[in-house]
Design an enzyme around this catalytic site. Structure first.
Site, short mmCIF file in Angstrom:
data_model
loop_
_atom_site.label_atom_id
_atom_site.label_comp_id
_atom_site.label_asym_id
_atom_site.label_seq_id
_atom_site.Cartn_x
_atom_site.Cartn_y
_atom_site.Cartn_z
N MET A 111 -16.52 -7.76 4.66
CA MET A 111 -15.82 -6.61 4.12
C MET A 111 -16.82 -5.53 3.70
O MET A 111 -17.97 -5.82 3.41
CB MET A 111 -14.97 -7.01 2.91
CG MET A 111 -13.84 -7.98 3.26
SD MET A 111 -14.42 -9.67 3.39
CE MET A 111 -14.79 -10.05 1.70
N ASP A 114 -14.69 -4.68 -2.36
CA ASP A 114 -15.88 -4.01 -1.85
C ASP A 114 -16.84 -3.57 -2.96
O ASP A 114 -17.96 -3.14 -2.67
CB ASP A 114 -15.49 -2.77 -1.04
CG ASP A 114 -14.81 -3.12 0.27
OD1 ASP A 114 -14.81 -4.31 0.64
OD2 ASP A 114 -14.28 -2.21 0.93
N ARG A 151 0.84 -1.19 0.00
CA ARG A 151 0.00 0.00 0.00
C ARG A 151 0.88 1.24 0.00
O ARG A 151 2.01 1.22 0.44
CB ARG A 151 -0.91 0.02 1.23
CG ARG A 151 -1.94 -1.10 1.26
CD ARG A 151 -2.90 -0.92 2.41
NE ARG A 151 -3.87 -2.00 2.50
CZ ARG A 151 -5.02 -2.04 1.82
NH1 ARG A 151 -5.32 -1.06 1.00
NH2 ARG A 151 -5.85 -3.06 1.97
N ARG A 169 -10.63 -12.99 1.00
CA ARG A 169 -9.74 -12.18 0.14
C ARG A 169 -8.68 -13.02 -0.54
O ARG A 169 -8.24 -12.71 -1.66
CB ARG A 169 -9.04 -11.11 0.98
CG ARG A 169 -9.93 -10.05 1.52
CD ARG A 169 -9.19 -8.90 2.15
NE ARG A 169 -7.77 -9.12 2.43
CZ ARG A 169 -6.89 -8.14 2.53
NH1 ARG A 169 -7.26 -6.90 2.35
NH2 ARG A 169 -5.64 -8.40 2.81
N THR A 220 -11.29 -3.95 -6.44
CA THR A 220 -11.71 -3.76 -5.07
C THR A 220 -12.76 -4.79 -4.72
O THR A 220 -13.76 -4.91 -5.42
CB THR A 220 -12.26 -2.35 -4.80
OG1 THR A 220 -12.89 -2.33 -3.52
CG2 THR A 220 -13.28 -1.95 -5.85
N ARG A 240 -15.72 -1.30 3.78
CA ARG A 240 -15.30 -0.17 4.60
C ARG A 240 -16.30 0.98 4.53
O ARG A 240 -16.67 1.56 5.55
CB ARG A 240 -13.92 0.33 4.14
CG ARG A 240 -12.80 -0.68 4.28
CD ARG A 240 -11.49 -0.06 3.82
NE ARG A 240 -11.18 1.13 4.58
CZ ARG A 240 -10.57 1.13 5.77
NH1 ARG A 240 -10.18 -0.01 6.30
NH2 ARG A 240 -10.32 2.26 6.39
#
Length: 437
Positions: free
Chosen positions: A253, A210, A154, A364, A208, A255
């Protein structure tokens, strides 16, 4: 979805490195109906909003349709491509890497493809590990494995350093696989490339788990995540029904977006409460979650609660700062809810057994299931076609089931959210009945 009047047509125009003066080696057709796959016409567009009411004007906003072009910008023999994977894991990353490599080498005849190690760190020669050569033999079986063979990290690197890295190694095509932070970094690199007058294509592929990237109805890995989350919810239901006043609590998951949670709840059909970041969570009071849970237990003697990781953050002690990707640090809503449920029910004199499930990292790290494997293939090939045609500073999106080109300057910084007025959320409320308790 952002209201259409907030966009202009110029925001959907994709940057190009120059005119396409070479014939594609793909040998597709330009004649519909001849039994061969056709090239995508360079002026083919997809409407931003295909729905309209009879008698009202149609919104003219449109995006470029992705696909192989008859004329390309790069000479394939002069291409030196690189692939980088950034951010958190998601099922299907290796599938995308594999398809990019095979499409470039087998179909376009590109001689060199390189894998950047451990995210954008690998684009900084001062801190990163050297890239690895990606050949058909290297990627042959990686689509059966979870994670990323390239490694990930990251956080950004200075665009000047990353572009120095690309030019020093003669790389003129970079594929960036990652979420919004990754694409913001790709956009910064593309701007630095333009500032220097270089001919390097920078193409983003949205990743992603998400499913919260704008201009992308479904991101790869989402279907696999929903399928595995459904299993966790079903197991929580078994645990809940096996004891008196049992509560199965599952944290998933999400966020800032509740797509996985809401979709998995629908797929399972066994949840009684679905808690997502977009809907404020009220714990106390006669209409609060805890009172509703009590009424559910008194009526049915079991309950299944599914919560997204970003839900109810206002109830917890705020964690200062952000991670290396710029994401706000979250407190653990799962353990908090478990403790609150147990405390409340004990005070109410209701015996219970709360079983807590958090399958996030298991999900994941899985390999992609069939639906996601197909999406990965589509995204990866479209990205290669876009790069070979000299497009740059863009990502491949999925709009009304069509792959499209979206400028990174338009897409980055926008996050897709679950709409409380959508059919998805209405269906969740109908299934769970959580509002009636």
């Amino acid at each position: 979805m952002k209201p259409q009047h907030q966009f202009t047509q110029s925001q959907f125009e994709v940057a190009r490195l120059g005119p396409c003066e070479r014939t594609s080696p793909l040998q597709l057709s330009t004649t519909p109906g001849d039994g061969r796959c056709d090239y995508t016409p360079d002026d083919m567009r997809i409407l931003f909003e295909p729905r309209f009411r009879a008698g009202e004007p149609i919104c003219p906003l449109s995006m470029e349709h992705a696909g192989a072009r008859e004329r390309i910008y790069f000479d394939p023999m002069e291409v030196k491509a690189a692939i980088v994977t950034c951010g958190g894991l998601s099922p299907g990353i290796n599938n995308v890497v594999r398809t990019i490599v095979l499409e470039l080498i087998h179909n376009y005849g590109v001689p060199e493809v390189w894998g950047i190690r451990y995210g954008y760190e690998g684009l900084n020669g001062n801190v990163g590990r050297p890239p690895i050569a990606l050949t058909p033999e290297v990627v042959e079986n990686i689509h059966h494995r979870g994670g990323t063979i390239l490694g990930t990290s990251r956080g950004p690197q200075l665009p000047a350093d990353t572009v120095d890295f690309l030019t020093a190694r003669g790389i003129n095509m970079l594929f960036c696989i990652g979420g919004d932070g990754t694409q913001a970094g790709a956009h910064a690199m593309a701007q630095e490339v333009e500032r220097r007058g270089l001919k390097i294509a920078v193409i983003g592929i949205p990743k992603t788990i998400d499913n919260d990237i704008e201009f992308c109805f479904t991101t790869f890995g989402f279907a696999t995540a929903v399928g595995q989350a459904e299993i966790a919810i079903d197991r929580a239901h078994v645990e809940a029904k096996s004891v008196y006043n049992g509560v199965g609590l599952v944290k998933l998951m999400g966020r800032e977006a509740g797509f996985i949670t809401a979709t998995a709840v629908l797929a399972s059909g066994e949840a009684n409460f679905c808690l997502v970041p977009e809907i404020p969570l009220e714990l106390h009071g006669p209409d609060g979650f805890l009172a509703k849970l009590k009424r559910r237990l008194l009526a049915r003697e079991h309950a299944v609660v599914v919560v997204a990781e970003g839900a109810g953050q206002h109830l917890l002690d705020e964690i200062q700062g952000a991670d290396a990707s710029g994401n706000r640090r979250l407190a653990d809503i799962g353990y908090f809810l478990k403790a609150e449920i147990e405390r409340y029910l004990k005070a109410e004199g209701i015996p219970t057994g709360v079983k807590y499930f958090d399958p996030s990292y298991l999900i994941r790290s899985l390999p992609a299931e069939a639906v996601d494997s197909l999406i990965c293939e589509r995204f990866a090939r479209a990205a290669v076609h876009a790069a070979m045609s000299g497009r740059t500073d863009m990502l491949v999106g999925l709009w009304h089931n069509h792959l499209v080109h979206v400028p990174l300057g338009t897409s980055t910084g926008l996050k897709k959210r679950l709409d409380p007025e959508s059919e998805l959320w209405t269906s969740v409320l109908s299934l769970t009945g959580q509002e009636k308790w």
